[in-house]
Design a protein around this motif. Structure first.
Motif, PDB file in Angstrom:
ATOM      1  N   THR A  19      49.263  66.969-100.900  1.00 48.37           N
ATOM      2  CA  THR A  19      50.678  66.738-101.632  1.00 48.37           C
ATOM      3  C   THR A  19      51.308  67.880-100.518  1.00 48.37           C
ATOM      4  OG1 THR A  19      50.388  65.669-103.273  1.00 48.37           O
ATOM      5  CG2 THR A  19      52.691  66.246-102.655  1.00 48.37           C
TER       6      THR A  19
ATOM      7  N   LEU B 279      50.668  59.842-110.199  1.00 50.56           N
ATOM      8  CA  LEU B 279      50.316  58.972-109.573  1.00 50.56           C
ATOM      9  C   LEU B 279      51.539  57.910-109.375  1.00 50.56           C
ATOM     10  CD1 LEU B 279      46.824  57.643-111.295  1.00 50.56           C
ATOM     11  CD2 LEU B 279      46.883  58.633-109.740  1.00 50.56           C
ATOM     12  N   LEU B 280      52.354  57.104-110.105  1.00 52.69           N
ATOM     13  CA  LEU B 280      53.352  56.483-109.399  1.00 52.69           C
ATOM     14  C   LEU B 280      53.978  57.815-108.116  1.00 52.69           C
ATOM     15  CD1 LEU B 280      54.411  55.008-112.979  1.00 52.69           C
ATOM     16  CD2 LEU B 280      53.323  54.373-110.758  1.00 52.69           C
TER      17      LEU B 280
ATOM     18  N   THR C 274      53.809  59.627-106.549  1.00 52.98           N
ATOM     19  CA  THR C 274      53.148  59.906-105.117  1.00 52.98           C
ATOM     20  C   THR C 274      52.937  58.676-104.268  1.00 52.98           C
ATOM     21  OG1 THR C 274      51.413  61.344-106.548  1.00 52.98           O
ATOM     22  CG2 THR C 274      50.633  60.616-104.184  1.00 52.98           C
ATOM     23  N   VAL C 275      52.296  57.894-105.119  1.00 46.74           N
ATOM     24  CA  VAL C 275      52.823  56.120-104.622  1.00 46.74           C
ATOM     25  C   VAL C 275      53.905  56.198-103.814  1.00 46.74           C
ATOM     26  CG1 VAL C 275      53.293  53.444-105.101  1.00 46.74           C
ATOM     27  CG2 VAL C 275      51.422  54.992-106.349  1.00 46.74           C
TER      28      VAL C 275
ATOM     29  N   ILE D 239      53.957  57.660-100.360  1.00 42.54           N
ATOM     30  CA  ILE D 239      53.692  56.708 -99.101  1.00 42.54           C
ATOM     31  C   ILE D 239      54.228  55.879 -98.966  1.00 42.54           C
ATOM     32  CG2 ILE D 239      51.324  55.144 -99.624  1.00 42.54           C
ATOM     33  CD1 ILE D 239      50.343  56.928-101.566  1.00 42.54           C
ATOM     34  N   VAL D 240      54.529  55.717 -99.911  1.00 41.00           N
ATOM     35  CA  VAL D 240      56.336  54.308 -99.732  1.00 41.00           C
ATOM     36  C   VAL D 240      57.188  55.139 -99.071  1.00 41.00           C
ATOM     37  CG1 VAL D 240      58.354  52.535 -99.891  1.00 41.00           C
ATOM     38  CG2 VAL D 240      55.323  52.692-101.114  1.00 41.00           C
TER      39      VAL D 240
ATOM     40  N   GLY E  81      48.135  59.527 -99.687  1.00 42.27           N
ATOM     41  CA  GLY E  81      46.597  58.728 -99.855  1.00 42.27           C
ATOM     42  C   GLY E  81      45.057  59.818-100.368  1.00 42.27           C
TER      43      GLY E  81
ATOM     44  N   LEU F 126      46.242  60.817-103.636  1.00 48.52           N
ATOM     45  CA  LEU F 126      46.528  59.985-104.833  1.00 48.52           C
ATOM     46  C   LEU F 126      44.768  59.530-105.569  1.00 48.52           C
ATOM     47  CD1 LEU F 126      48.227  58.022-106.023  1.00 48.52           C
ATOM     48  CD2 LEU F 126      47.254  56.079-104.674  1.00 48.52           C
ATOM     49  N   TYR F 127      44.029  59.859-104.328  1.00 50.53           N
ATOM     50  CA  TYR F 127      42.969  59.708-104.490  1.00 50.53           C
ATOM     51  C   TYR F 127      41.842  61.048-106.012  1.00 50.53           C
ATOM     52  CZ  TYR F 127      37.613  59.854-103.631  1.00 50.53           C
ATOM     53  OH  TYR F 127      36.189  59.768-104.289  1.00 50.53           O
TER      54      TYR F 127
ATOM     55  N   THR G  71      43.092  60.578-108.718  1.00 45.28           N
ATOM     56  CA  THR G  71      42.846  59.356-110.455  1.00 45.28           C
ATOM     57  C   THR G  71      41.615  60.081-110.715  1.00 45.28           C
ATOM     58  OG1 THR G  71      40.705  58.480-108.923  1.00 45.28           O
ATOM     59  CG2 THR G  71      43.470  57.743-108.614  1.00 45.28           C
TER      60      THR G  71
END
Length: 409
Positions: A28, A85-86, A88-89, A92-93, A188, A191-192, A195
């Motif tokens: 990140t 997680l949210l 990081t999404v 990405i966006v 991304g 994010l992996y 998890t």
């Protein structure tokens, strides 16, 4: 009571959950620093305005600070892994939209939409920060807090070096919109790895406090704990005035006359110095005479910034930022250890949120202050002023906070 020091400098890294945490956090950081480096270079190329550089920091800091009032409470009430997680999404966006927008608008002089997307990035970071710090304190035992703070700082510094260097190299060969897309891919990967973390819920609150009372409970705790307040306040005002990273593209183009590759290296110099110092500090923690070490190193940081401001040579500018980064890392490690030691688990999210407001105010609003002052005084005098103010802050803190001078951990 002094912290029990482990002889194993790699103790925290032997914990699998901590390694997964560091991998996600490091990726990140790489993506964020790549993105910020490209944005600064790109926007200065389009506008030629030092104030436009400062507005990059302000456009991220204001949404970050506002949403941090919510993110700290969220980290103390909800699943911290899910928050990561949210968030990081969202990063990405935002990166994907930066790529699309910069391709669509090209070199259009209107950069307002860049600031909107930077604000979205600030919102994502505001939720990542308290949740991430709260998780770190749960996945390592108390006796390894200092060791984990050191490696957490080290991983950040190495990632922060990598991001600008890669960005500078890529700017030589591909357009900015491709680099923003690469940043989305690195997010991304982060994010992996996230998890792979266990679910991390905070301990249940004894009662459901109203939002305002809950957040201000964190503020009251920080202001009522002198060890935390004095350490983060010193960093706030020192970096607020002494920060120079936002002006690096202007120094490179207008004074040092170098291209994006050397610009990326210069922007990485601060973090490279921090990383080198961090590996030394992993074996020789600076916490024995923490207060004295903190004051001395912040003062030396201010001196390095002044020399950087008047340097006409690239090598000297690089050396000064390198040394400033090393001195700054002492402050980072001591402050991180203090916060972990003095904060109960049920309040870690809110205290981390308050701390992140202090940090964001010093870094990004400091960039705005530097850009604003530079637009009137010029680059060199603006940074000399900032370094002098840092020295004044250190002297005032040493005079009026004797508890900090005597602090030992």
């Amino acid at each position: 009571m002094p912290i029990a020091q482990k002889t194993d400098a790699f103790a925290a890294l032997r914990i699998p959950q901590f390694r997964a945490y560091l991998l996600g956090r490091s990726l990140t950081t790489v993506a964020l620093l790549m993105q910020s480096t490209v944005l600064a270079w790109h926007i200065y190329q389009i506008t030629g305005s030092k104030l436009a550089l400062g507005l990059i920091g302000l456009s991220e800091a204001l949404p970050f600070i506002f949403t941090t009032f919510f993110s700290g409470i969220a980290a103390d009430r909800y699943n911290r892994k899910r928050i990561l997680l949210l968030s990081t999404v969202l990063l990405i966006v935002s990166s994907a939209l930066l790529s699309l927008g910069s391709w669509w608008f090209g070199e259009d002089k209107s950069v307002f939409w860049y600031y909107i997307l930077i604000g979205l990035i600030g919102i994502g970071r505001s939720f990542i920060t308290p949740a991430s710090q709260a998780i770190q304190s749960r996945i390592v035992p108390r006796e390894l807090y200092a060791n984990s703070s050191t490696w957490s700082s080290n991983s950040f510094q190495v990632s922060a070096v990598t991001g600008p260097v890669i960005a500078g190299l890529l700017l030589e060969i591909i357009a900015p919109h491709f680099i923003y897309l690469i940043c989305a891919g690195v997010f991304g990967l982060s994010l992996y790895f996230t998890t792979h973390l266990d679910e991390h819920y905070p301990p249940p609150m004894q009662e459901k406090e109203p939002f305002v009372r809950s957040f201000f409970g964190g503020i009251r705790f920080v202001f009522g704990t002198q060890a935390i307040l004095s350490s983060i306040s010193l960093d706030l005002f020192a970096v607020l005035f002494g920060g120079v990273t936002g002006l690096v593209p202007a120094f490179c183009q207008d004074i040092l006359h170098v291209g994006p590759t050397l610009m990326g290296l210069l922007k990485a110099a601060l973090f490279l110095g921090s990383a080198v110092a961090g590996f030394f500090l992993a074996h020789h923690p600076p916490t024995h005479r923490a207060g004295r070490n903190l004051l001395i190193c912040v003062g030396l940081y201010g001196l390095c910034i002044i020399v950087f401001a008047v340097s006409p040579y690239y090598w000297l500018s690089f050396l000064m930022l390198f040394m400033a980064g090393g001195f700054d890392n002492v402050s980072v490690i001591i402050r991180g250890t203090i916060i972990q030691l003095f904060t109960p688990d049920a309040m870690r999210g809110r205290v981390a949120a308050v701390n992140s407001i202090f940090i964001k105010s010093s870094n990004e609003i400091g960039d705005f202050e530097s850009g604003f002052v530079a637009s009137y005084l010029g680059l060199e005098w603006a940074v000399v002023f900032g370094g002098a103010m840092t020295l004044l802050v250190v002297g005032s803190t040493a005079l009026f906070a004797p508890m900090l001078r005597r602090m030992r951990l």
